[in-house]
Design a protein around this motif. Structure first.
Motif, PDB file in Angstrom:
ATOM      1  N   LEU A 102     -32.574 -37.744  77.263  1.00 32.78           N
ATOM      2  CA  LEU A 102     -33.916 -38.013  77.789  1.00 32.78           C
ATOM      3  C   LEU A 102     -34.728 -36.735  77.923  1.00 32.78           C
ATOM      4  CD1 LEU A 102     -33.086 -40.750  80.427  1.00 32.78           C
ATOM      5  CD2 LEU A 102     -34.512 -41.027  78.384  1.00 32.78           C
ATOM      6  N   GLU A 103     -34.074 -35.632  78.238  1.00 28.37           N
ATOM      7  CA  GLU A 103     -34.782 -34.355  78.340  1.00 28.37           C
ATOM      8  C   GLU A 103     -35.394 -33.956  77.003  1.00 28.37           C
ATOM      9  OE1 GLU A 103     -31.948 -31.579  79.959  1.00 28.37           O
ATOM     10  OE2 GLU A 103     -31.963 -32.561  81.923  1.00 28.37           O
ATOM     11  N   LEU A 104     -34.781 -34.353  75.900  1.00 27.52           N
ATOM     12  CA  LEU A 104     -35.329 -34.087  74.569  1.00 27.52           C
ATOM     13  C   LEU A 104     -36.353 -35.133  74.149  1.00 27.52           C
ATOM     14  CD1 LEU A 104     -32.074 -33.184  72.607  1.00 27.52           C
ATOM     15  CD2 LEU A 104     -33.864 -31.612  73.367  1.00 27.52           C
ATOM     16  N   LEU A 105     -36.099 -36.372  74.532  1.00 31.83           N
ATOM     17  CA  LEU A 105     -36.945 -37.470  74.076  1.00 31.83           C
ATOM     18  C   LEU A 105     -38.314 -37.500  74.743  1.00 31.83           C
ATOM     19  CD1 LEU A 105     -34.241 -40.260  73.937  1.00 31.83           C
ATOM     20  CD2 LEU A 105     -35.459 -39.261  71.985  1.00 31.83           C
ATOM     21  N   GLU A 106     -38.362 -37.218  76.030  1.00 31.70           N
ATOM     22  CA  GLU A 106     -39.637 -37.337  76.748  1.00 31.70           C
ATOM     23  C   GLU A 106     -40.728 -36.437  76.168  1.00 31.70           C
ATOM     24  OE1 GLU A 106     -40.346 -39.811  78.521  1.00 31.70           O
ATOM     25  OE2 GLU A 106     -38.324 -40.533  78.933  1.00 31.70           O
ATOM     26  N   PRO A 107     -40.470 -35.148  75.907  1.00 31.30           N
ATOM     27  CA  PRO A 107     -41.534 -34.325  75.309  1.00 31.30           C
ATOM     28  C   PRO A 107     -41.928 -34.810  73.912  1.00 31.30           C
ATOM     29  CG  PRO A 107     -39.766 -32.933  76.168  1.00 31.30           C
ATOM     30  CD  PRO A 107     -39.291 -34.346  76.247  1.00 31.30           C
ATOM     31  N   ALA A 108     -40.963 -35.284  73.133  1.00 32.37           N
ATOM     32  CA  ALA A 108     -41.275 -35.788  71.798  1.00 32.37           C
ATOM     33  C   ALA A 108     -42.127 -37.053  71.886  1.00 32.37           C
ATOM     34  CB  ALA A 108     -39.986 -36.053  71.018  1.00 32.37           C
ATOM     35  N   LEU A 109     -41.837 -37.906  72.873  1.00 31.93           N
ATOM     36  CA  LEU A 109     -42.616 -39.126  73.049  1.00 31.93           C
ATOM     37  C   LEU A 109     -44.016 -38.844  73.597  1.00 31.93           C
ATOM     38  CD1 LEU A 109     -39.797 -41.515  74.167  1.00 31.93           C
ATOM     39  CD2 LEU A 109     -41.418 -41.944  72.312  1.00 31.93           C
ATOM     40  N   GLU A 110     -44.187 -37.739  74.288  1.00 30.74           N
ATOM     41  CA  GLU A 110     -45.535 -37.364  74.719  1.00 30.74           C
ATOM     42  C   GLU A 110     -46.398 -37.061  73.504  1.00 30.74           C
ATOM     43  OE1 GLU A 110     -45.535 -34.252  77.664  1.00 30.74           O
ATOM     44  OE2 GLU A 110     -44.217 -35.399  79.000  1.00 30.74           O
ATOM     45  N   LYS A 111     -45.793 -36.468  72.481  1.00 30.04           N
ATOM     46  CA  LYS A 111     -46.523 -36.147  71.250  1.00 30.04           C
ATOM     47  C   LYS A 111     -46.705 -37.369  70.367  1.00 30.04           C
ATOM     48  CE  LYS A 111     -44.901 -31.403  71.142  1.00 30.04           C
ATOM     49  NZ  LYS A 111     -44.018 -30.439  70.503  1.00 30.04           N
ATOM     50  N   GLU A 112     -45.713 -38.265  70.355  1.00 31.35           N
ATOM     51  CA  GLU A 112     -45.760 -39.464  69.519  1.00 31.35           C
ATOM     52  C   GLU A 112     -45.328 -40.678  70.338  1.00 31.35           C
ATOM     53  OE1 GLU A 112     -44.040 -39.535  65.645  1.00 31.35           O
ATOM     54  OE2 GLU A 112     -44.449 -37.407  65.306  1.00 31.35           O
ATOM     55  N   PRO A 113     -46.206 -41.167  71.223  1.00 30.68           N
ATOM     56  CA  PRO A 113     -45.816 -42.257  72.128  1.00 30.68           C
ATOM     57  C   PRO A 113     -45.463 -43.562  71.415  1.00 30.68           C
ATOM     58  CG  PRO A 113     -48.147 -41.746  72.368  1.00 30.68           C
ATOM     59  CD  PRO A 113     -47.569 -40.713  71.467  1.00 30.68           C
ATOM     60  N   GLY A 114     -45.943 -43.766  70.219  1.00 32.62           N
ATOM     61  CA  GLY A 114     -45.648 -45.004  69.503  1.00 32.62           C
ATOM     62  C   GLY A 114     -44.453 -44.924  68.586  1.00 32.62           C
ATOM     63  N   ASN A 115     -43.729 -43.825  68.602  1.00 34.57           N
ATOM     64  CA  ASN A 115     -42.590 -43.639  67.705  1.00 34.57           C
ATOM     65  C   ASN A 115     -41.458 -44.589  68.108  1.00 34.57           C
ATOM     66  OD1 ASN A 115     -40.090 -42.624  66.578  1.00 34.57           O
ATOM     67  ND2 ASN A 115     -41.223 -40.773  66.018  1.00 34.57           N
ATOM     68  N   THR A 116     -41.266 -45.617  67.293  1.00 28.64           N
ATOM     69  CA  THR A 116     -40.292 -46.661  67.605  1.00 28.64           C
ATOM     70  C   THR A 116     -38.868 -46.129  67.670  1.00 28.64           C
ATOM     71  OG1 THR A 116     -41.726 -48.254  66.519  1.00 28.64           O
ATOM     72  CG2 THR A 116     -39.472 -48.940  66.893  1.00 28.64           C
ATOM     73  N   GLY A 117     -38.520 -45.222  66.776  1.00 31.15           N
ATOM     74  CA  GLY A 117     -37.174 -44.662  66.778  1.00 31.15           C
ATOM     75  C   GLY A 117     -36.871 -43.901  68.061  1.00 31.15           C
ATOM     76  N   LEU A 118     -37.827 -43.092  68.492  1.00 32.64           N
ATOM     77  CA  LEU A 118     -37.634 -42.344  69.737  1.00 32.64           C
ATOM     78  C   LEU A 118     -37.584 -43.280  70.937  1.00 32.64           C
ATOM     79  CD1 LEU A 118     -40.064 -39.328  69.125  1.00 32.64           C
ATOM     80  CD2 LEU A 118     -37.561 -39.318  68.963  1.00 32.64           C
ATOM     81  N   ARG A 119     -38.406 -44.319  70.916  1.00 33.56           N
ATOM     82  CA  ARG A 119     -38.404 -45.283  72.018  1.00 33.56           C
ATOM     83  C   ARG A 119     -37.085 -46.052  72.071  1.00 33.56           C
ATOM     84  NH1 ARG A 119     -43.097 -48.754  70.858  1.00 33.56           N
ATOM     85  NH2 ARG A 119     -42.481 -49.846  72.752  1.00 33.56           N
ATOM     86  N   ALA A 120     -36.531 -46.392  70.916  1.00 32.64           N
ATOM     87  CA  ALA A 120     -35.237 -47.081  70.882  1.00 32.64           C
ATOM     88  C   ALA A 120     -34.142 -46.180  71.451  1.00 32.64           C
ATOM     89  CB  ALA A 120     -34.900 -47.507  69.460  1.00 32.64           C
TER      90      ALA A 120
END
Length: 147
Positions: free
Chosen positions: A41-59
């Motif tokens: 989650l520490e890696l995913l949250e910053p990436a999702l801030e940049k690409e909130p609609g990224n389905t792979g990261l959200r999964a």
């Protein structure tokens, strides 16, 4: 003496010069496969801030929530993923498992059944049988019993 019940923690595999959502995805997947949801989650949250609609990261975030027993958050993320992509069998099965782990069996069963029908995966079929059995033990009626 080595105790194999103690999880081994190690940093994710990241090569020099790699940045962006692809790197976050690979590194988070690596961490989750080693059952390290907090680190993922520490890696995913910053990436999702940049690409909130990224389905792979959200999964992957939903997977991290499931592993970390943050079931309400997992459910919310998975419901959104299923709504956006109803034929995503992984998200549908994971949503069913999240609901099952919250003892919301009647809500879990349709998702688990659909995922099993979509994939034919024996593990998905076992999840359906497990929930049906638990419901029968509780005296609860499933969808088939209501029609």
């Amino acid at each position: 003496m080595y105790d194999d019940s103690t999880p081994v923690t190690a940093p994710p595999v990241v090569f020099p010069g790699q940045r962006g959502p692809e790197t976050a995805y690979r590194a988070a997947h690596d961490l989750l496969s080693r059952r390290a949801p907090r680190e993922a989650l520490e890696l995913l949250e910053p990436a999702l801030e940049k690409e909130p609609g990224n389905t792979g990261l959200r999964a992957l975030r939903a997977w991290a929530y499931l592993i970390g027993a943050r079931l309400t958050r997992a459910e919310d993320e998975l419901r959104a993923l299923v709504e956006e992509n109803p034929d995503d069998d992984w998200a549908r099965h994971a949503l069913g498992r999240s609901l099952e782990r919250q003892s919301r069996l009647k809500e879990a069963l349709p998702h688990l059944r659909l995922a099993a029908a979509m994939t034919g995966d024996p593990e998905h079929e076992l999840a359906v049988l497990r929930v049906e059995r638990r419901m029968a033990e509780r005296g609860e009626k499933g969808f088939d019993d209501l029609v």
